[in-house]
Design a protein around this motif. Sequence first.
Motif, short mmCIF file in Angstrom:
data_model
loop_
_atom_site.label_atom_id
_atom_site.label_comp_id
_atom_site.label_asym_id
_atom_site.label_seq_id
_atom_site.Cartn_x
_atom_site.Cartn_y
_atom_site.Cartn_z
N TYR A 52 0.85 -1.18 0.00
CA TYR A 52 0.00 0.00 0.00
C TYR A 52 0.88 1.23 0.00
O TYR A 52 2.09 1.17 0.22
N THR A 53 0.25 2.37 -0.24
CA THR A 53 0.90 3.67 -0.07
C THR A 53 0.79 4.07 1.38
O THR A 53 -0.22 3.81 2.03
N ARG A 54 1.83 4.75 1.91
CA ARG A 54 1.77 5.25 3.27
C ARG A 54 2.07 6.74 3.28
O ARG A 54 3.21 7.16 3.11
N ILE A 55 1.01 7.52 3.42
CA ILE A 55 1.13 8.98 3.48
C ILE A 55 0.30 9.46 4.67
O ILE A 55 -0.85 9.04 4.85
N THR B 137 2.93 13.79 4.11
CA THR B 137 4.34 13.40 4.10
C THR B 137 4.45 11.90 3.86
O THR B 137 3.63 11.13 4.36
N LEU B 138 5.47 11.49 3.12
CA LEU B 138 5.74 10.07 2.95
C LEU B 138 6.10 9.44 4.29
O LEU B 138 6.90 9.98 5.05
N GLN B 139 5.51 8.30 4.59
CA GLN B 139 5.83 7.55 5.80
C GLN B 139 6.65 6.31 5.40
O GLN B 139 7.23 6.26 4.34
N GLY B 140 6.68 5.32 6.27
CA GLY B 140 7.37 4.08 5.94
C GLY B 140 8.87 4.22 5.85
O GLY B 140 9.52 3.67 4.96
N ARG B 141 9.48 4.93 6.81
CA ARG B 141 10.91 5.21 6.72
C ARG B 141 11.78 3.95 6.78
O ARG B 141 12.80 3.88 6.10
N MET C 81 9.42 -7.31 -3.25
CA MET C 81 8.21 -6.88 -2.56
C MET C 81 8.13 -5.35 -2.48
O MET C 81 9.10 -4.69 -2.14
N ARG C 82 6.96 -4.81 -2.77
CA ARG C 82 6.79 -3.36 -2.71
C ARG C 82 6.79 -2.85 -1.28
O ARG C 82 7.14 -1.71 -1.03
N TYR C 83 6.34 -3.67 -0.35
CA TYR C 83 6.36 -3.26 1.05
C TYR C 83 6.70 -4.48 1.90
O TYR C 83 5.83 -5.09 2.53
N PRO C 84 7.98 -4.87 1.93
CA PRO C 84 8.36 -6.13 2.59
C PRO C 84 8.08 -6.15 4.09
O PRO C 84 7.97 -7.23 4.67
N LEU C 85 7.97 -4.98 4.73
CA LEU C 85 7.70 -4.95 6.17
C LEU C 85 6.21 -4.86 6.50
O LEU C 85 5.85 -4.70 7.66
N ALA C 86 5.36 -4.94 5.50
CA ALA C 86 3.92 -4.93 5.77
C ALA C 86 3.56 -6.10 6.67
O ALA C 86 4.01 -7.22 6.47
N GLY C 87 2.74 -5.83 7.68
CA GLY C 87 2.31 -6.90 8.57
C GLY C 87 1.13 -7.67 8.05
O GLY C 87 0.65 -8.60 8.72
N GLU C 88 0.65 -7.31 6.86
CA GLU C 88 -0.54 -7.92 6.29
C GLU C 88 -0.15 -8.98 5.27
O GLU C 88 0.57 -8.68 4.30
N CYS C 89 -0.63 -10.20 5.44
CA CYS C 89 -0.33 -11.26 4.50
C CYS C 89 -1.41 -12.34 4.63
O CYS C 89 -2.27 -12.29 5.51
N ALA C 90 -1.36 -13.30 3.74
CA ALA C 90 -2.26 -14.45 3.81
C ALA C 90 -1.51 -15.66 3.28
O ALA C 90 -0.68 -15.53 2.36
N PHE C 91 -1.78 -16.82 3.86
CA PHE C 91 -1.13 -18.04 3.39
C PHE C 91 -2.06 -19.22 3.58
O PHE C 91 -3.00 -19.18 4.38
N THR C 92 -1.80 -20.28 2.85
CA THR C 92 -2.60 -21.49 3.01
C THR C 92 -2.25 -22.15 4.34
O THR C 92 -1.16 -21.94 4.89
N LEU C 93 -3.16 -22.94 4.85
CA LEU C 93 -2.92 -23.64 6.10
C LEU C 93 -1.72 -24.57 5.96
O LEU C 93 -0.92 -24.70 6.89
N ASP C 94 -1.59 -25.21 4.80
CA ASP C 94 -0.45 -26.11 4.59
C ASP C 94 0.86 -25.36 4.71
O ASP C 94 1.79 -25.82 5.37
N ILE D 92 -3.79 -3.61 -1.19
CA ILE D 92 -4.93 -3.92 -0.33
C ILE D 92 -5.74 -2.70 0.10
O ILE D 92 -6.82 -2.85 0.66
N CYS D 93 -5.23 -1.49 -0.16
CA CYS D 93 -6.00 -0.29 0.17
C CYS D 93 -5.34 0.90 -0.52
O CYS D 93 -4.20 0.83 -0.97
N GLU D 94 -6.07 2.00 -0.57
CA GLU D 94 -5.57 3.21 -1.23
C GLU D 94 -4.44 3.84 -0.44
O GLU D 94 -3.42 4.23 -0.99
N ASN D 95 -4.61 3.93 0.86
CA ASN D 95 -3.59 4.48 1.74
C ASN D 95 -3.71 3.80 3.08
O ASN D 95 -4.80 3.38 3.48
N TYR D 96 -2.60 3.67 3.77
CA TYR D 96 -2.57 2.90 5.01
C TYR D 96 -1.95 3.77 6.10
O TYR D 96 -0.91 4.40 5.90
N ASP D 97 -2.59 3.78 7.25
CA ASP D 97 -2.05 4.54 8.37
C ASP D 97 -2.24 3.73 9.65
O ASP D 97 -3.26 3.06 9.83
N HIS D 98 -1.26 3.77 10.50
CA HIS D 98 -1.38 3.14 11.82
C HIS D 98 -0.57 3.98 12.80
O HIS D 98 -0.09 5.05 12.47
#
Length: 397
Positions: A179-182, A186-190, A218-231, A266-272
């Motif tokens: 995602y983009t982080r603004i 200001t640009l975030q994601g330092r 990966m465009r955002y390798p530190l993103a905490g958002e992911c999904a995987f198969t149970l296997d 996964i979204c237009e912009n992400y903030d936390h």
Amino acid sequence: MGDFLQAGPVTTIHRLGELRIDDLASRLERFSRDRSLALLIPALASEMDTPALGAIFERLASAAYLEEIVLVLGRADRDDYRRLEKLVDPLPMRTTVVWPEGPKLSRVLASLRPGLDVGPPGKGRDVWIALGYILYNAGAHAIALHDADIVGYTGEIPMRLLLPVADPILNFAFCKGYYTRIADNTLQGRVTRLLVAPLVAVLREENPTDVLMLIGAMRYPLAGECAFTLDLAGRISIPRDWGMEAGILAAIAGEVEPSGICQAGICENYDHKHQALSAGDERGGLNRMAVEVAETLLRGSAPAGGWKRDLVDRYRRKTDIFIAMYRADALANGLNYDDEAERMAVETFAGAVSSGLQRSEGRQDLPPLPAWRKLKRSNPGIMAAIAEAVRNEGEEV
């Protein structure tokens, strides 16, 4: 509308065309009839009263495609645990609260020692425990994972994470969110922009491993958002600290071919919640995170003879290129860009690279928590014991 560039080696699932949330939900509901879907949310007790978590529950109330939501609650006491159970009770799908510091679960984890020290409380450890519970139930085909502090949360986030692994035609094993982080114009994601991207570029020049290739793709390798198969969840080790996101990618690189991996907008912009840089203090803020991420990258991809001594200098020189790029991108889009603040972050991260290098070559920290499939073989009853403790944790001791 995003771009449609496929730069490889992993597929990028862009947010193209008009956004159709209802259509996305309908597709997931259809897939979930044969491929049950779950959502795992690691949270801290301090986050329960935030507007972010309340908004997340509000949006998830209509997520008919989810069979189960599992919340793993860290740094909590019994009152926190009971409060969270009440907060999730109105949700229509099955909900489970995992309390890693609960007395029953603590006893189960203690029984693994001395053969396995699961370590102190932390996000990686908590996610690992919750995965063990989900894997024992074996009811889900795929699991999405996202944090509890997302500001401006929309139902689009879990849907776009799960679609690539739920759709039997796409049939990916792993999906990483980006995602983009603004914020504040200001640009975030330092840490991603000024540490991981230039450092991985430097490391790949010296030792182009599959792990660095995947992280670099990966465009955002530190993103905490992911999904995987149970296997796949049962086959990967889980790091314990701030290096968890990069460490999971390293584990994925050893288990899945690039064709089975994708990243999704996964979204237009992400903030936390934002953390202070904490320049000069490696025990807190982004500085601590940077040291642990750097150590994870350096330890996990080191060449046989170790890294060259001029690594930190090469990292600094590489950041000059990235700063020029981000400055141009920010200013062209009317965003603020503070050169001095960016340079301060780079100097802080250069210190983190130096510390991460020393740590990776010196003391041996606890290794990543083992893959559940492997642990199940050496401890046959452990997953059943964890599941029983989770189900009965609410009972008084």
